[in-house]
Design an enzyme around this catalytic site. Structure first.
Site, PDB file in Angstrom:
ATOM      1  N   GLU A 146       0.726   4.266   0.807  1.00 12.31           N
ATOM      2  CA  GLU A 146       0.094   5.312   1.605  1.00 12.31           C
ATOM      3  C   GLU A 146       1.147   5.961   2.493  1.00 12.31           C
ATOM      4  OE1 GLU A 146      -2.819   3.102   3.701  1.00 12.31           O
ATOM      5  OE2 GLU A 146      -4.226   3.007   2.024  1.00 12.31           O
TER       6      GLU A 146
ATOM      7  N   ARG B  51      -1.656  -6.667  12.374  1.00  9.48           N
ATOM      8  CA  ARG B  51      -2.650  -6.005  13.231  1.00  9.48           C
ATOM      9  C   ARG B  51      -3.281  -6.988  14.216  1.00  9.48           C
ATOM     10  NH1 ARG B  51      -6.362  -1.296  10.493  1.00  9.48           N
ATOM     11  NH2 ARG B  51      -4.656   0.036   9.763  1.00  9.48           N
TER      12      ARG B  51
ATOM     13  N   SER C 195     -11.530  -6.290   6.935  1.00  8.58           N
ATOM     14  CA  SER C 195     -12.609  -5.659   6.183  1.00  8.58           C
ATOM     15  C   SER C 195     -13.067  -6.644   5.118  1.00  8.58           C
ATOM     16  CB  SER C 195     -12.099  -4.374   5.523  1.00  8.58           C
ATOM     17  OG  SER C 195     -13.146  -3.704   4.859  1.00  8.58           O
TER      18      SER C 195
ATOM     19  N   ARG D  95      -0.076   2.061  13.391  1.00  8.99           N
ATOM     20  CA  ARG D  95      -0.742   0.845  12.915  1.00  8.99           C
ATOM     21  C   ARG D  95      -0.739   0.704  11.394  1.00  8.99           C
ATOM     22  NH1 ARG D  95      -7.279   1.243  13.587  1.00  8.99           N
ATOM     23  NH2 ARG D  95      -7.671   2.804  11.984  1.00  8.99           N
ATOM     24  N   HIS D  96       0.067   1.507  10.691  1.00  9.91           N
ATOM     25  CA  HIS D  96       0.124   1.419   9.229  1.00  9.91           C
ATOM     26  C   HIS D  96       1.536   1.078   8.762  1.00  9.91           C
ATOM     27  CE1 HIS D  96      -3.662   3.785   9.480  1.00  9.91           C
ATOM     28  NE2 HIS D  96      -3.951   3.139   8.360  1.00  9.91           N
TER      29      HIS D  96
ATOM     30  N   ARG E  32       0.842  -1.188   0.000  1.00 13.51           N
ATOM     31  CA  ARG E  32       0.000   0.000   0.000  1.00 13.51           C
ATOM     32  C   ARG E  32       0.886   1.250   0.000  1.00 13.51           C
ATOM     33  NH1 ARG E  32      -5.415  -1.345   1.611  1.00 13.51           N
ATOM     34  NH2 ARG E  32      -5.750  -3.350   0.578  1.00 13.51           N
TER      35      ARG E  32
ATOM     36  N   GLU F  81      -9.952  -2.054  14.004  1.00 17.02           N
ATOM     37  CA  GLU F  81     -10.315  -2.926  12.874  1.00 17.02           C
ATOM     38  C   GLU F  81      -9.160  -3.841  12.491  1.00 17.02           C
ATOM     39  OE1 GLU F  81      -9.699  -3.739   8.751  1.00 17.02           O
ATOM     40  OE2 GLU F  81      -9.506  -1.594   9.126  1.00 17.02           O
TER      41      GLU F  81
END
Length: 546
Positions: A320, A520, A472, A326-327, A318, A469
């Site tokens: 991002e 996670r 998903s 948490r990323h 990803r 979370e």
């Protein structure tokens, strides 16, 4: 001129002879004489100690070494020979072996010389530690061997032959405390030749220990990650990654029992896998390609190919620029996709039961590793029910509004709102794990099936652990006409998705699935403060090494 120079020299000599006391005033002649005597006494004492040490070293050097051939640095292992030596792992040492002679290969975590005739060692193999004693007896173990044992740098690997004995009292500082090793042979297999970035002891301390004693050294996160090879040697870290392995094993076990097939989809793809911009573009021969954001499209292709149920454990990328706790830009995805007969809840509840299977399995089969992690990162055991709790998104909004949070009917949840929701659910329902169903359609990907009764919502769900979370998922659109409509609604160019759409034009059963972030799950289950501690060699916007 000469007379002036002599006068200056005489004055300098007088100044040098002035000795100041603790009060800043010059000492009297009597006090100065006393000071000189004390200094002379100290000098003679130091000379005597140095002379005695030299004489002792000379005597010891002249002594016959009764342990010749029983210790030293082993030749470089180039697989020259293979013997029938039986090796015992540290974790397997027990009271039942008292009196037996064993061979152990482990790291020296710590050493302590006592009186010149004894050296205590802490030997560590993986996450297990045991105390070993090298004691001079002038028969088989010499003082030279004792001094050699103490001279081996910490974290070096040694091979020892030793008798298993009962210690005077249980060794509480070691994981194997009911026995210790009385060493008769010790050879260095691999020696540390570079200064360690930090000590294993410092890297193993809990935050509570550091707060209780500010003098204790803390190892910062970046320092840990820069020296990750050493950091991973700590017992808690070793246990974290055994538990990460356990999550994957239990994930695979459960789905295989459900009749699912493990797949391996490509990670180099021709277009952004979910139509987004947060992808890594790479040079692929004379054109561009991308690193897959998820195996989503390929999982669905396998359902269209009549695989029924599929899963994959693989890296996800990803792009991002998120520098949060948490990323990461690369993580391990636990993905699954399943065809269903009538309703997507068939899949959603199966996934919920899968998580219960994982949580239960960790408690029952990896309790030792859980205890090791919680010594450094204390956390309460997870609260969960055998039947997972299901809430609808509308319920979550109502709970948050009841707690004074301003949130729209169709707004996505922020991280602080997720955490608060977790606290509210735990207080009201007594669980740290729940499923949140029927998300607003506007916040879900283009391939998400709309709710048949209210087009503002969708047949989609998230799973939450300790208020955050971890997964998903949703029912996917399997009708090509509706899929094309949703692609247009998102403003996505349909041309690169032709192969994906074609799979549904050949007829595809209704299906649902989801993607789990492995790190996670481990992070939130264990209560670890940063996701990078649950990643072997983490990658984020600022880190691509080591």
């Amino acid at each position: 001129m000469a007379e002036q120079d002599k006068a200056v020299a005489d004055l300098a000599e007088q100044v040098e002879q002035v000795v100041l006391g603790e009060d800043g005033k010059p000492l009297s002649k009597k006090a100065l004489k006393k000071l000189e005597k004390e200094q002379e006494k100290k000098r003679r004492q130091e000379e005597r100690l140095a002379r005695e040490a030299a004489e002792r070293a000379a005597r010891e050097a002249a002594e016959p070494d009764v342990a010749v051939g029983m210790y030293g640095r082993a030749p470089l292992n180039m697989s020259q020979t293979r013997t029938d030596t039986v090796w015992t792992e540290v974790k397997d040492l027990s009271e039942a072996m008292v009196g037996q002679t064993v061979n152990v290969q482990a790291r020296i975590q710590d050493s302590r010389l006592t009186g010149g005739r004894m050296c205590f060692l802490v030997l560590r193999e993986h996450a297990a530690t045991v105390q070993a004693l090298v004691q001079a007896d002038d028969v088989a173990v010499s003082r030279k061997m004792v001094r050699f044992a103490d001279s081996v740098p910490a974290e070096s690997i040694v091979s020892v032959t030793a008798e298993v004995v009962r210690p005077v009292e249980t060794v509480k500082s070691c994981t194997v405390g009911s026995v210790e090793l009385r060493v008769s042979k010790l050879f260095v297999t691999s020696e540390v030749v570079r200064q360690l970035p930090f000590s294993i002891e410092d890297a193993s301390r809990s935050e509570e220990d550091c707060e209780a004693n500010p003098a204790l050294a803390r190892v910062a996160l970046d320092t840990r990650l820069d020296g990750r090879v050493v950091d991973l040697r700590t017992t808690p870290n070793n246990a974290i990654f055994k538990l990460q392995h356990a999550v994957c094993q239990l994930f695979r076990e459960y789905l295989v029992r459900q009749g699912a097939t493990e797949i391996h989809s490509p990670k180099i793809i021709s277009t952004a896998s979910e139509g987004g911009s947060n992808v890594f573009q790479i040079t692929y021969f004379k054109r561009h390609a991308y690193l897959a954001q998820s195996p989503q499209l390929y999982k669905q292709a396998c359902i269209a190919a009549d695989f029924g149920k599929v899963f994959e454990i693989a890296p996800v990328f990803r792009a991002e620029d998120s520098n949060t706790y948490r990323h990461m830009t690369e993580y391990v995805g636990l993905d699954l996709e399943c065809a269903f007969r009538e309703h997507y809840h068939e899949v959603m509840y199966m996934i919920g039961e899968m998580f219960v299977y994982i949580f239960r399995g960790l408690e029952e089969r990896w309790a030792h590793e859980l205890a090791a992690v919680r010594r450094q990162y204390p956390s309460e055991p997870l609260k969960f029910d055998d039947k997972p709790l299901r809430l609808e998104y509308k319920d979550a909004v109502a709970l948050l509004r009841g707690a004074g949070v301003e949130i729209g009917d169709f707004d996505d949840l922020s991280t602080p709102q997720e955490r608060l929701l977790g606290e509210l659910v735990r207080k009201e329902h007594g669980t740290d794990f729940f499923m949140l169903d029927k998300f607003p359609l506007a916040v879900r990907p283009f391939y998400t099936m709309p709710d048949p009764t209210d087009g503002n919502y969708s047949n989609s769900y998230d799973f939450f652990l300790r208020g955050q979370e971890i997964m998903s998922g949703a029912q996917r659109i399997h009708d090509p006409a509706l899929l094309k409509e949703r692609i247009r609604a998102f403003g996505i160019d349909a041309a690169p998705l032709e192969d994906y759409i074609r799979a549904f034009e050949y007829a595809c059963p209704p299906h649902a699935g989801g993607g789990v972030g492995l790190e996670r799950v481990v992070m939130f289950y264990l209560g670890i403060p940063n996701i990078r501690l649950a990643s072997l060699f983490p990658r984020d916007p600022k880190r691509v090494d080591p």
